[in-house]
Design a protein around this motif. Sequence first.
Motif, PDB file in Angstrom:
ATOM      1  N   GLY A  47      -3.817  18.490 -38.914  1.00 13.63           N
ATOM      2  CA  GLY A  47      -3.515  18.698 -40.341  1.00 13.63           C
ATOM      3  C   GLY A  47      -6.162  18.139 -39.521  1.00 13.63           C
ATOM      4  O   GLY A  47      -6.102  18.606 -38.856  1.00 13.63           O
ATOM      5  N   PRO A  48      -6.347  18.571 -41.399  1.00 11.78           N
ATOM      6  CA  PRO A  48      -7.653  18.448 -41.686  1.00 11.78           C
ATOM      7  C   PRO A  48      -8.325  17.400 -41.407  1.00 11.78           C
ATOM      8  O   PRO A  48      -7.515  16.446 -40.869  1.00 11.78           O
ATOM      9  CB  PRO A  48      -7.283  18.619 -43.094  1.00 11.78           C
ATOM     10  N   PHE A  60     -15.515  11.317 -33.187  1.00 15.04           N
ATOM     11  CA  PHE A  60     -15.653  10.601 -32.572  1.00 15.04           C
ATOM     12  C   PHE A  60     -14.487  10.505 -31.370  1.00 15.04           C
ATOM     13  O   PHE A  60     -13.506  10.582 -31.271  1.00 15.04           O
ATOM     14  CB  PHE A  60     -15.235   9.485 -33.549  1.00 15.04           C
ATOM     15  N   GLY A  61     -15.504  11.203 -30.199  1.00  7.16           N
ATOM     16  CA  GLY A  61     -15.008  10.647 -28.532  1.00  7.16           C
ATOM     17  C   GLY A  61     -14.704  11.824 -28.837  1.00  7.16           C
ATOM     18  O   GLY A  61     -14.569  12.774 -29.187  1.00  7.16           O
ATOM     19  N   CYS A  62     -13.185  12.044 -27.945  1.00  2.70           N
ATOM     20  CA  CYS A  62     -12.523  13.444 -27.247  1.00  2.70           C
ATOM     21  C   CYS A  62     -11.732  12.729 -25.896  1.00  2.70           C
ATOM     22  O   CYS A  62     -11.920  12.020 -25.378  1.00  2.70           O
ATOM     23  CB  CYS A  62     -13.957  14.183 -26.010  1.00  2.70           C
ATOM     24  N   ASP A  63     -10.719  13.461 -26.195  1.00  4.98           N
ATOM     25  CA  ASP A  63      -9.235  12.899 -25.173  1.00  4.98           C
ATOM     26  C   ASP A  63      -8.997  14.140 -24.726  1.00  4.98           C
ATOM     27  O   ASP A  63      -7.601  13.833 -23.614  1.00  4.98           O
ATOM     28  CB  ASP A  63      -7.840  11.971 -26.499  1.00  4.98           C
ATOM     29  N   ASP A  69      -2.865   0.195 -34.525  1.00  3.65           N
ATOM     30  CA  ASP A  69      -2.014   0.347 -35.435  1.00  3.65           C
ATOM     31  C   ASP A  69      -3.372   0.881 -35.729  1.00  3.65           C
ATOM     32  O   ASP A  69      -3.945   0.356 -36.116  1.00  3.65           O
ATOM     33  CB  ASP A  69      -1.184  -0.402 -35.934  1.00  3.65           C
ATOM     34  N   PRO A  70      -2.573   2.803 -36.099  1.00  4.27           N
ATOM     35  CA  PRO A  70      -3.526   2.918 -37.421  1.00  4.27           C
ATOM     36  C   PRO A  70      -4.576   2.715 -38.295  1.00  4.27           C
ATOM     37  O   PRO A  70      -5.055   2.913 -38.858  1.00  4.27           O
ATOM     38  CB  PRO A  70      -3.610   4.693 -37.220  1.00  4.27           C
ATOM     39  N   SER A  71      -2.739   1.699 -38.325  1.00 10.72           N
ATOM     40  CA  SER A  71      -2.957   1.098 -40.043  1.00 10.72           C
ATOM     41  C   SER A  71      -4.270   0.505 -40.163  1.00 10.72           C
ATOM     42  O   SER A  71      -5.020  -0.443 -40.996  1.00 10.72           O
ATOM     43  CB  SER A  71      -1.554   1.026 -40.641  1.00 10.72           C
ATOM     44  N   ARG A 110      -7.929  10.705 -37.877  1.00 12.48           N
ATOM     45  CA  ARG A 110      -8.906  11.647 -38.101  1.00 12.48           C
ATOM     46  C   ARG A 110      -9.523  11.575 -39.857  1.00 12.48           C
ATOM     47  O   ARG A 110      -8.738  10.919 -40.193  1.00 12.48           O
ATOM     48  CB  ARG A 110      -8.155  13.011 -38.561  1.00 12.48           C
ATOM     49  N   LEU A 111     -10.646  11.969 -39.753  1.00 16.99           N
ATOM     50  CA  LEU A 111     -11.588  11.696 -40.776  1.00 16.99           C
ATOM     51  C   LEU A 111     -11.636  12.133 -41.377  1.00 16.99           C
ATOM     52  O   LEU A 111     -11.318  13.455 -41.581  1.00 16.99           O
ATOM     53  CB  LEU A 111     -13.120  11.042 -40.048  1.00 16.99           C
ATOM     54  N   ASP A 112     -11.667  12.349 -43.207  1.00 15.29           N
ATOM     55  CA  ASP A 112     -11.950  12.999 -44.510  1.00 15.29           C
ATOM     56  C   ASP A 112     -12.915  12.975 -44.663  1.00 15.29           C
ATOM     57  O   ASP A 112     -13.867  12.679 -44.242  1.00 15.29           O
ATOM     58  CB  ASP A 112     -10.794  12.696 -45.259  1.00 15.29           C
TER      59      ASP A 112
END
Length: 381
Positions: free
Chosen positions: A95-96, A244-247, A269-271, A277-279
């Motif tokens: 996704g974007p 932000f960071g790198c995996d 949890d992402p919520s 992802r950041l818009d």
Amino acid sequence: MDTIGAMEKTAENPREILERRAKEAGFDLVGVTSAEPLHEGGERLREWQNSGMAADMGYMQRPVELLSNPKKLQKSARSVVSLSVSYYPGDHPDGPGGKVARYAWGRDYHEVIKERLFELRESLENELGTKIKARAFTDAVPLLERSAAQHAGLGFFGRNSCVINNDIGSYFFIADLIVDLDLEPDEHGTGTCGKCTRCMAACPTGAIKAPGVVDARLCISYLTIENKGGIPRELRPLVGEWAFGCDICQEVCPYNKTKARKTRWPDFDPSNGAGPRLDLEDVLRIRDDEEFERRFAGTPLTRPGRSGILRNCCVVAGNMRHESAVPALVECLFEDESPIVRGHAAWALGEIGGEGEALRGALRSEGEGDVVEEIEFALVR
Ligand code: SF4
Ligand code: SF4
């Protein structure tokens, strides 16, 4: 080290009580090592510091004798309990937007884990019927946490410098409890990368200079989080989509591909945080620290601060040739109080192209030499 859940509850000695209580507190792995200095890790750290690869991370530049000796952190220390908790939330969605490293999708792990460490200590005190002098931390006190984890049997050092556990891979936080209890220590962690060199080949910036040796000055994690200045221009294209960071060096690791254990902690949890992802357009319009805090307080994204996150989003927008971010980038160029943000916005506009008029306008009004230089560079792209 014991994979919690794999052992049976038997006699109630302090070590077993610890394992049971750690499981109840939600930790995935627990191990113990003595509070003696971590000589081997200390030597590796000394070499790393001397090579300059620690960049400007002050907390990693402190004396090796302090960083590698639990007794310098707590005089009465007898054992170091090393614990791990998986933060693995699953695959990174397509996704974007700018990508966020997995460990940072939810709540700030410092707060969350520390709360549980204190609870664990309290439950041990209650069950053992004695006060325990303990220091609890995760990624906060400069002990060589990874070395302690390896000594306590939680895993082995992979070529990507992460501690890898044979059963759950490397997507986990390490937490420590330095205690004044004599607990039976574990064997040191063992395992091997074998002939695999995938992480070294996959690292976009070539930051893994030798097995287990990461040059922070080249590492996207450092560049986008700890680094307070600009991202060197020649490295910006290599940052790709990472805001932000790198995996990457963990994503390609076969241990994680087959064994990563999903987190059981709802806090991650992402919520409950910034998500995966950041818009970009949205974030690029955060003009003041108050608004930034409102959006990201309680998550790891506060570490680089507002200007750091906007800097990173400019780089991602430029790399992705993200045309819909152009109006927000132009606003950054003219209105942002941070020269770093203005300079990186200029760079991104130069990468996307077609914004010569805005760049020339900014050149006339800009007063900071570094930003002027960025605009001039962008104009000749
Ligand atoms: S985190 Fe990313 S940039 Fe850093 S060593 Fe791993 S792959 Fe390379
Ligand atoms: S990718 Fe391969 S070399 Fe790198 S840490 Fe994993 S097993 Fe080791």
